[in-house]
Motif scaffolding. Structure first.
Motif, PDB file in Angstrom:
ATOM      1  N   UNK A   4      -3.692  27.874  12.233  1.00 25.44           N
ATOM      2  CA  UNK A   4      -2.273  27.876  11.931  1.00 25.44           C
ATOM      3  C   UNK A   4      -1.940  28.583  10.617  1.00 25.44           C
ATOM      4  N   UNK A   5      -2.965  29.013   9.881  1.00 27.24           N
ATOM      5  CA  UNK A   5      -2.763  29.815   8.689  1.00 27.24           C
ATOM      6  C   UNK A   5      -2.738  31.294   9.080  1.00 27.24           C
ATOM      7  N   UNK A   6      -1.857  32.059   8.453  1.00 24.34           N
ATOM      8  CA  UNK A   6      -1.753  33.483   8.794  1.00 24.34           C
ATOM      9  C   UNK A   6      -3.055  34.217   8.527  1.00 24.34           C
ATOM     10  N   UNK A   7      -3.836  33.752   7.550  1.00 24.02           N
ATOM     11  CA  UNK A   7      -5.096  34.411   7.222  1.00 24.02           C
ATOM     12  C   UNK A   7      -6.137  34.234   8.314  1.00 24.02           C
ATOM     13  N   UNK A   8      -5.984  33.211   9.145  1.00 20.99           N
ATOM     14  CA  UNK A   8      -6.899  33.000  10.253  1.00 20.99           C
ATOM     15  C   UNK A   8      -8.157  32.241   9.872  1.00 20.99           C
ATOM     16  N   UNK A   9      -9.076  32.167  10.824  1.00 25.18           N
ATOM     17  CA  UNK A   9     -10.324  31.419  10.670  1.00 25.18           C
ATOM     18  C   UNK A   9     -11.512  32.374  10.646  1.00 25.18           C
ATOM     19  N   UNK A  10     -12.210  32.496   9.519  1.00 22.63           N
ATOM     20  CA  UNK A  10     -13.472  33.254   9.514  1.00 22.63           C
ATOM     21  C   UNK A  10     -14.501  32.504  10.348  1.00 22.63           C
ATOM     22  N   UNK A  11     -15.032  33.164  11.340  1.00 23.05           N
ATOM     23  CA  UNK A  11     -15.984  32.504  12.227  1.00 23.05           C
ATOM     24  C   UNK A  11     -17.220  32.038  11.470  1.00 23.05           C
ATOM     25  N   UNK A  12     -17.584  32.747  10.421  1.00 24.51           N
ATOM     26  CA  UNK A  12     -18.761  32.364   9.631  1.00 24.51           C
ATOM     27  C   UNK A  12     -18.556  31.013   8.966  1.00 24.51           C
ATOM     28  N   UNK A  13     -17.324  30.720   8.540  1.00 25.72           N
ATOM     29  CA  UNK A  13     -17.040  29.416   7.925  1.00 25.72           C
ATOM     30  C   UNK A  13     -17.224  28.287   8.929  1.00 25.72           C
ATOM     31  N   UNK A  14     -16.739  28.519  10.140  1.00 24.80           N
ATOM     32  CA  UNK A  14     -16.858  27.519  11.189  1.00 24.80           C
ATOM     33  C   UNK A  14     -18.335  27.300  11.533  1.00 24.80           C
ATOM     34  N   UNK A  15     -19.084  28.405  11.667  1.00 29.36           N
ATOM     35  CA  UNK A  15     -20.513  28.282  11.997  1.00 29.36           C
ATOM     36  C   UNK A  15     -21.278  27.577  10.882  1.00 29.36           C
ATOM     37  N   UNK A  16     -20.909  27.861   9.627  1.00 34.44           N
ATOM     38  CA  UNK A  16     -21.608  27.231   8.507  1.00 34.44           C
ATOM     39  C   UNK A  16     -21.393  25.723   8.504  1.00 34.44           C
ATOM     40  N   UNK A  17     -20.230  25.294   8.944  1.00 32.75           N
ATOM     41  CA  UNK A  17     -19.940  23.868   8.925  1.00 32.75           C
ATOM     42  C   UNK A  17     -20.476  23.149  10.147  1.00 32.75           C
ATOM     43  N   UNK A  18     -20.361  23.792  11.321  1.00 31.36           N
ATOM     44  CA  UNK A  18     -20.679  23.084  12.563  1.00 31.36           C
ATOM     45  C   UNK A  18     -21.887  23.650  13.312  1.00 31.36           C
ATOM     46  N   UNK A  19     -22.332  24.834  12.955  1.00 31.17           N
ATOM     47  CA  UNK A  19     -23.479  25.428  13.634  1.00 31.17           C
ATOM     48  C   UNK A  19     -23.165  25.998  14.996  1.00 31.17           C
ATOM     49  N   UNK A  20     -21.891  26.126  15.327  1.00 27.22           N
ATOM     50  CA  UNK A  20     -21.469  26.658  16.623  1.00 27.22           C
ATOM     51  C   UNK A  20     -20.355  27.679  16.403  1.00 27.22           C
ATOM     52  N   UNK A  21     -19.865  28.223  17.497  1.00 29.44           N
ATOM     53  CA  UNK A  21     -18.787  29.206  17.460  1.00 29.44           C
ATOM     54  C   UNK A  21     -17.569  28.594  18.152  1.00 29.44           C
ATOM     55  N   UNK A  22     -16.372  28.691  17.551  1.00 33.41           N
ATOM     56  CA  UNK A  22     -15.201  28.086  18.194  1.00 33.41           C
ATOM     57  C   UNK A  22     -14.894  28.675  19.566  1.00 33.41           C
ATOM     58  N   UNK A  23     -15.305  29.913  19.799  1.00 36.02           N
ATOM     59  CA  UNK A  23     -15.059  30.532  21.102  1.00 36.02           C
ATOM     60  C   UNK A  23     -15.930  29.899  22.185  1.00 36.02           C
ATOM     61  N   UNK A  66      -7.615  35.151  14.398  1.00 37.31           N
ATOM     62  CA  UNK A  66      -6.320  35.146  13.730  1.00 37.31           C
ATOM     63  C   UNK A  66      -5.192  35.238  14.744  1.00 37.31           C
ATOM     64  N   UNK A  67      -4.069  34.599  14.424  1.00 39.79           N
ATOM     65  CA  UNK A  67      -2.904  34.652  15.298  1.00 39.79           C
ATOM     66  C   UNK A  67      -2.180  35.981  15.146  1.00 39.79           C
ATOM     67  N   UNK A  68      -1.570  36.416  16.228  1.00 36.04           N
ATOM     68  CA  UNK A  68      -0.657  37.549  16.187  1.00 36.04           C
ATOM     69  C   UNK A  68       0.686  37.080  15.626  1.00 36.04           C
ATOM     70  N   UNK A  69       1.614  38.012  15.418  1.00 41.54           N
ATOM     71  CA  UNK A  69       2.953  37.595  15.010  1.00 41.54           C
ATOM     72  C   UNK A  69       3.563  36.665  16.054  1.00 41.54           C
ATOM     73  N   UNK A  70       3.342  36.966  17.328  1.00 47.17           N
ATOM     74  CA  UNK A  70       3.848  36.112  18.394  1.00 47.17           C
ATOM     75  C   UNK A  70       3.226  34.719  18.300  1.00 47.17           C
TER      76      UNK A  70
END
Length: 459
Positions: free
Chosen positions: A383-402, A428-432
């Motif tokens: 929900x942040x315009x900057x989006x989610x770095x996948x590396x941050x998610x992997x570092x925390x959970x060891x998986x990929x959000x996709x 990251x989200x689009x403008x839409x």
């Protein structure tokens, strides 16, 4: 050139504002009433956030469903601060001294914290500093206020105690629109309050505005935007109007009947989306950058903190909430006190809080397992315009959000809500998608949280 944010007809763009997950309507009384000392024993405590909740306002706006009451009988604020002091002592004791305890940020919210007198605000700051150990002069401190309570003496206290950000709810600079939102104020009073805030030299001014008010047009919306911009606020929040159950506007609208309400809903959604686009483009063209659907920051404004998300998010754990409307977060449990919107229920809960002597246990909350932690991190980051770095998610959970949320992310991509041009490794989200944050956020709620929220008995 602007990008249209018109939604496919089947998608309701305004389901709910997601500012925390799980929502408090998914909380329930905790049968085991766990001891705070046990909850916090293994938690990292070197970068906590501290939130103090003041549940009082001079008036209740028609759209408001916050946990707050109108006014305070004699001595109620004193009793409330006494209880807050007792709670702070109990919580700080529960945090222990086995590991360093440090607060990285603090906030006073409500309600309206500046409903308190200047002397009471001094005491509130003392509770944060002397009881909890937060160094308010060294960390970002954000405080919410209102036009009628942003007085010079109160602002002087806040400035002197280290406040770095003041957020004022204006909603509209057009008097007729303020009345339509059941918010009794005049533009002259608002402008005077803004002048006092600037005189106090608090580094960051945020102004809240609302779009979708009855009778509001693109012209009047721009009038409010330009009136706010005249003060060069470091931040602006643009909120779509919601009519929530048990609020003043909901009671007014209920008289029209459900059929009339259903017929008007699509037109209202279209109006809010159009005004969102107008507001977004107006601010982007005037030197502001979009941080989230709601938050816009002046490009040359000072950052409150170089650490963590700029718009409030709870991806990471470690929130200490004091007061009867505040949440606290550990890795495994989100907890608070009972929640209500109806004024009589709120009064009862506040009275119960002020009479409480033992604050050593969690009373109401929801346990968060590993799957919910992943979901919460994705939701709040996306929900942040900057989006989610996948590396941050992997570092925390060891998986990929996709891999963890393939169906949801595929559906968002099909709707055009994901940015296909985002750099490699960034979700990251689009403008839409940003425009439809209030549809996307609820779409990520788990079945368990949805069921708990649906079963919640409003009060």
């Amino acid at each position: 050139m602007t990008t249209s944010t018109t939604a496919p007809p089947a998608v309701r763009p305004y389901e709910s504002y997601v500012y925390a997950y799980p929502h408090k309507t998914a909380y329930r009384p905790l049968p085991d009433r766990p001891a705070l000392r046990e909850l916090w024993a293994a938690e990292p405590k070197d970068a906590l956030s501290l939130y103090l909740h003041i549940p009082f306002c001079e008036v209740r706006c028609g759209f408001c469903n916050l946990f707050t009451r109108i006014g305070a009988p004699e001595e109620l604020t004193t009793r409330y601060l006494d209880a807050l002091d007792r709670q702070a002592v109990a919580v700080r004791d529960a945090l222990g001294d086995a590991a360093p305890v440090r607060f990285a940020a603090a906030a006073f919210g409500g309600g309206t914290p500046t409903f308190l007198t200047a002397d009471e605000l001094e005491r509130l700051c003392d509770i944060a500093e002397k009881r909890m150990g937060a160094d308010l002069l060294a960390v970002p401190l954000s405080v919410e206020t209102s036009p009628s309570t942003a007085t010079a003496d109160r602002l002087a206290v806040l400035a002197g105690r280290g406040t770095t950000r003041v957020s004022i709810g204006v909603q509209s600079f057009v008097d007729e629109e303020a009345r339509a939102a059941v918010r009794p104020q005049r533009r002259a009073e608002v402008e005077a309050a803004l002048g006092r805030i600037r005189d106090a030299r608090i580094p960051v001014l945020n102004i809240d505005l609302i779009y979708g008010i009855d009778g509001q047009t693109e012209r009047t919306w721009i009038t409010s935007l330009d009136a706010a911009l005249a003060w060069r606020p470091e931040e602006l929040y643009l909120y779509p109007l919601y009519v929530r159950p048990l609020t003043g506007l909901h009671r007014l609208g209920a008289a029209a009947g459900p059929e009339a309400e259903a017929l008007e809903q699509a037109a209202w959604d279209e109006q809010r989306l159009r005004l969102y686009e107008v507001g977004r483009d107006h601010l982007l063209a005037r030197g502001y950058e979009q941080v989230s659907m709601r938050m816009f920051r002046r490009a040359d404004a000072p950052r409150e903190s170089q650490d963590g998300p700029e718009d409030y998010a709870c991806q990471t754990d470690g929130m200490i909430g004091l007061g009867c409307g505040a949440r606290s977060y550990t890795a495994a449990l989100h907890y608070s006190f009972d929640y209500a919107v109806d004024m009589r229920e709120i009064r009862s809960i506040i009275d119960g809080f002020t009479a409480t002597e033992d604050f050593s246990r969690a009373e109401v909350g929801r346990y968060v397992d590993a799957a919910e932690a992943r979901r919460r991190h994705l939701l709040q980051s996306l929900l942040q315009a900057a989006g989610l770095p996948l590396a941050d998610y992997r570092a925390r959970f060891g998986t990929d959000p996709r891999e963890d949320f393939p169906a949801e992310l595929e559906r968002f991509a099909d709707r055009g809500w994901l940015d296909g041009q985002a750099p490699e490794g960034l979700l990251r989200l689009s403008q839409l998608g940003l425009a439809h944050s209030d549809a996307l956020g609820p779409a990520l709620f788990s079945p368990g949280v949805r069921a708990a929220m649906a079963a919640y008995e409003r009060k």
